[in-house]
Design an enzyme around this catalytic site. Structure first.
Site, short mmCIF file in Angstrom:
data_model
loop_
_atom_site.label_atom_id
_atom_site.label_comp_id
_atom_site.label_asym_id
_atom_site.label_seq_id
_atom_site.Cartn_x
_atom_site.Cartn_y
_atom_site.Cartn_z
N SER A 51 0.77 -1.00 0.19
CA SER A 51 -0.12 0.06 -0.02
C SER A 51 0.86 1.28 0.15
CB SER A 51 -1.01 -0.02 1.17
OG SER A 51 -0.30 -0.02 2.24
N HIS A 90 0.98 4.41 6.73
CA HIS A 90 0.53 5.23 5.73
C HIS A 90 0.85 6.71 6.06
CE1 HIS A 90 -3.07 2.61 4.31
NE2 HIS A 90 -1.82 2.15 3.93
N ASP A 115 -7.83 6.46 4.54
CA ASP A 115 -7.93 5.36 5.44
C ASP A 115 -9.36 5.06 6.27
OD1 ASP A 115 -5.46 4.39 4.56
OD2 ASP A 115 -4.43 5.01 6.02
#
Length: 173
Positions: A51, A90, A115
């Site tokens: 990701s 992230h 998210d």
């Protein structure tokens, strides 16, 4: 078993057991020392998904730092969500700061959406103080693949243990 060992064999077995416990306690103290220095419960993490590509690849080891009271938009953070055991890596895409707390919205570089779907039910932002483990300060590419191999393949764990056992048996002779 101990009654059949001679004095020198017993001594050698005890020395090996003490050496093994020394290795374990040293590793534990190193981990806890890093945790105190970085102010993070998990100062080193392995990237488990794609990701964050191209910034980080699966198998990269990340070193975290949690001593800065605030993070900025663009920083890469590692956070935990209630109900999930695996931390998420992230980038911060939105930041809301008040005198009492900082709220963050994150997104994976390789993901199309933010998210919010990963957060807890009816949660739209991360609380910096409660959910963020730390911000990424350094990384080592590919070095975490052994961790991924051992966690995803039970046979690899048994193979490693068997190899260590065989090596220990040959070392005694």
């Amino acid at each position: 078993m101990l009654t059949k060992l001679s004095g020198s064999q017993l001594r050698q077995t005890l020395v090996q057991a003490l050496s093994f416990s020394l290795v374990l306690t040293t590793a534990f103290m190193f981990w806890k020392g890093l945790s105190v220095i970085t102010d993070s419960p998990s100062p080193i993490v392995v990237v488990l998904s794609g990701s964050m590509e191209p910034a980080f690849q699966r198998g990269d080891i990340l070193f975290l730092w949690n001593r800065n009271p605030k993070v900025k938009v663009g920083d890469i953070v590692v956070y935990n969500v209630n109900g999930r055991d695996i931390p998420i890596v992230h980038r911060v895409v939105r930041n809301h700061v008040s005198p009492s707390k900082q709220l963050l919205l994150t997104k994976g570089d390789n993901n199309g959406l933010d998210d919010v779907e990963l957060y807890s039910y009816k949660q739209y932002y991360l609380n910096r103080e409660k959910e963020v483990i730390g911000a990424v300060k350094a990384y080592v590419p590919w070095a975490g693949y052994i961790t991924i191999l051992l966690s995803e393949n039970v046979w690899a764990k048994y193979l490693l243990l068997a190899t260590m056992g065989i090596l220990a048996a040959f070392q005694r002779d």
